[in-house]
Design an enzyme around this catalytic site. Structure first.
Site, short mmCIF file in Angstrom:
data_model
loop_
_atom_site.label_atom_id
_atom_site.label_comp_id
_atom_site.label_asym_id
_atom_site.label_seq_id
_atom_site.Cartn_x
_atom_site.Cartn_y
_atom_site.Cartn_z
N HIS A 56 41.85 -37.42 -19.94
CA HIS A 56 43.02 -37.47 -20.81
C HIS A 56 43.89 -38.64 -20.40
CE1 HIS A 56 46.76 -35.26 -22.63
NE2 HIS A 56 46.61 -36.49 -23.08
N GLU A 103 47.69 -44.76 -24.15
CA GLU A 103 47.75 -44.46 -22.72
C GLU A 103 48.17 -45.68 -21.91
OE1 GLU A 103 47.21 -41.43 -20.98
OE2 GLU A 103 47.51 -40.68 -23.01
N HIS A 107 51.60 -45.19 -20.04
CA HIS A 107 51.41 -44.92 -18.62
C HIS A 107 50.87 -46.12 -17.83
CE1 HIS A 107 52.19 -40.70 -19.41
NE2 HIS A 107 51.25 -40.69 -20.33
#
Length: 240
Positions: A56, A103, A107
């Site tokens: 994930h 992502e 992040h």
């Protein structure tokens, strides 16, 4: 008066030394997050035939979208794209790089504050490396925890991972709605420090990251949250 002056000086020294050890805004922990595709698709009303845990994300414990001008470029990770497609797939749009873009922006640009992760290739490559190193598929199988119609205790799942790696993971489930008695295994987080050494996933006061999974209720169920020790765990098999 001398005491007050001493206290002020001591506090200043302490703050400076703390800032030097952990500069403001620098992350101290990475959360390697793997999810079970069957549970994800129960939540998102999609269909998947993945029969193994997939990535994930790899999330620093502080900061999101640290550099929105640093755009994702798939050509920079072209050599690892086949591995990305297999182990870090977009379960909603399998042929699209949107998930990786998301992502990276949210992040990856924060993880990049560390020299060891300061490029797209380093970030995604390290996530894949950690995914293979902390192989949930093998660990659970070794402990006879397999997708099926039977139920497990949360202690069974926790102990399998803790005995393999020596640290406590964070395990998240889809909880049943009112009157329900079984929770569905959804996501497992394993944490490492800045040197990629294992550490516990207990949330600290400095953590600002948040779960990326949707929290929309499904069939009367609640969204994803930490599993309940008092409730059986259902590990759903691949749907034909």
């Amino acid at each position: 008066m001398r005491f007050i002056a001493f206290a002020v000086i001591f506090s200043a020294v302490y703050l400076c030394s703390s800032a030097f050890t952990h500069p403001r805004g620098e992350w101290t922990k990475l959360i390697l997050t793997q999810h079970w595709p069957q549970t994800f698709c129960k939540m998102e009303h999609c269909k998947t035939d993945f029969s193994y845990w997939t990535l994930h994300g790899l999330w620093p414990n502080t900061g999101v979208r640290c550099n929105t001008s640093w755009h994702f470029n798939a050509s920079l990770i072209e050599d690892i794209l086949p591995e990305m497609e297999k182990f870090w797939p977009d379960l909603l749009e399998p042929s699209s790089p949107k998930f990786w873009n998301y992502e990276w922006t949210k992040h990856g640009t924060c993880a990049a504050k560390s020299e060891s992760l300061n490029s797209e290739h380093k970030y995604f490559g390290k996530a894949l490396e950690l995914y293979h190193k902390f192989d949930l598929n093998s660990v659970l199988l070794k402990n006879q925890i397999v997708p099926s119609e039977k139920h497990y205790t949360l202690e069974d799942v926790e102990e399998a991972i803790t005995s393999a790696y020596g640290v406590k993971p964070k395990i998240q489930c889809v909880h049943p709605g009112q009157g329900g008695q079984v929770q569905i295994l959804g996501q497992i987080e394993i944490c490492v420090d800045r040197d990629f050494q294992l550490m516990g996933c207990e949330k600290s006061s400095e953590d600002t990251w948040s779960n990326d999974l949707p929290t929309v209720p499904v069939s009367g169920q609640s969204g994803l949250s930490v599993c309940d020790h008092s409730m059986p765990v259902y590990y759903p098999p691949v749907q034909a």
